[in-house]
Design an enzyme around this catalytic site. Sequence first.
Site, mmCIF file in Angstrom:
data_model
loop_
_atom_site.group_PDB
_atom_site.id
_atom_site.type_symbol
_atom_site.label_atom_id
_atom_site.label_comp_id
_atom_site.label_asym_id
_atom_site.label_seq_id
_atom_site.Cartn_x
_atom_site.Cartn_y
_atom_site.Cartn_z
ATOM 1 N N CYS A 136 44.013 36.918 46.322
ATOM 2 C CA CYS A 136 42.571 36.663 46.315
ATOM 3 C C CYS A 136 42.072 36.845 44.887
ATOM 4 O O CYS A 136 42.867 36.936 43.949
ATOM 5 C CB CYS A 136 41.846 37.582 47.293
ATOM 6 S SG CYS A 136 42.047 39.338 46.897
ATOM 7 N N THR A 137 40.777 36.906 44.690
ATOM 8 C CA THR A 137 40.209 36.933 43.344
ATOM 9 C C THR A 137 40.597 38.193 42.575
ATOM 10 O O THR A 137 41.173 38.123 41.493
ATOM 11 C CB THR A 137 38.674 36.829 43.402
ATOM 12 O OG1 THR A 137 38.307 35.705 44.191
ATOM 13 C CG2 THR A 137 38.093 36.684 41.999
#
Length: 311
Positions: A177-178
Amino acid sequence: MPRFLVAALYKFAPLAADSALQADLKACCDQYNVFGTILLAPEGINGTIAGPAHGVHATLAKLRALPGFATLEHKESHADDQPFLRMKVRLKREIVTMGVTDIDPVEDVGTYVEPEDWNDLITAPDVVTIDTRNDYEVRIGQFEGAINPHTVSFREFPDWFRQFRETRPNARIAMYCTGGIRCEKATAFARMEGVDDVFHLKGGILKYLENVPEAESRWRGECFVFDRRVAVKHGLEPGSHTLCHACREPLGPEDLRSPDHVVGVSCPHCVEIRTPEQRERYAERHRQEEMARARGEWHLGQPGAARETDG
């Protein structure tokens, strides 16, 4: 040298998240002219903040002084302009909302993989790579060969994952994810569902783009971030995307050239789903903001990444 230090941060740890802590952290940020969002919940802390370097580091020191948060990590990048409009400290049930009870990201999560080792993992023939972010984020960039769950919110991920598991029950799974928080919680969920071989990218895409040379990278595109920069690329340099003021979708160069893109009013992603009355309201709002900018005012209605932060 950019004027603002940006710090993305999170940590899962038991926290006495109450109004007194909320007010104390807000006062600290105000003292140092730090803007952004910090989320507090019984499971931990999540946020992205920006300001002068000494102010950001003072705020981080304040957070690390909390019991159980001495090892809170953060990812740094820089911006020429303040990427946030204001400072918000919020009390939440979860620091990233999945909506599944009994998950314990503190005690049982997947195996952390350093950014420098990530390429070897995701190119292994028996590994399936899953992007745990939402569809609008994946659209502007993802790792080569990764699966897009096409979720609108993280709450949809558990149902999607259960259906996926029926098709690949024995797959080794790599998630990302980020900044690391969603994939950490997603691997905890996978462990709860009985998956043993599940891995996640330590520090998320941001740490990968910071540490892995572009020539060796398996990342394609740009990475959506939850502030006014909209996206970053390798080296955490500002990307080429902006936001549609009407629907908050990230817009790349091709979107901006579309005849459906009208600044402040519409874009190719929302032109078919907005009524003429809505578009007229957006046009009037844009006119008012342009007038405010011409007067040198900082308009709180300016477009921003008004979504839950992903530290």
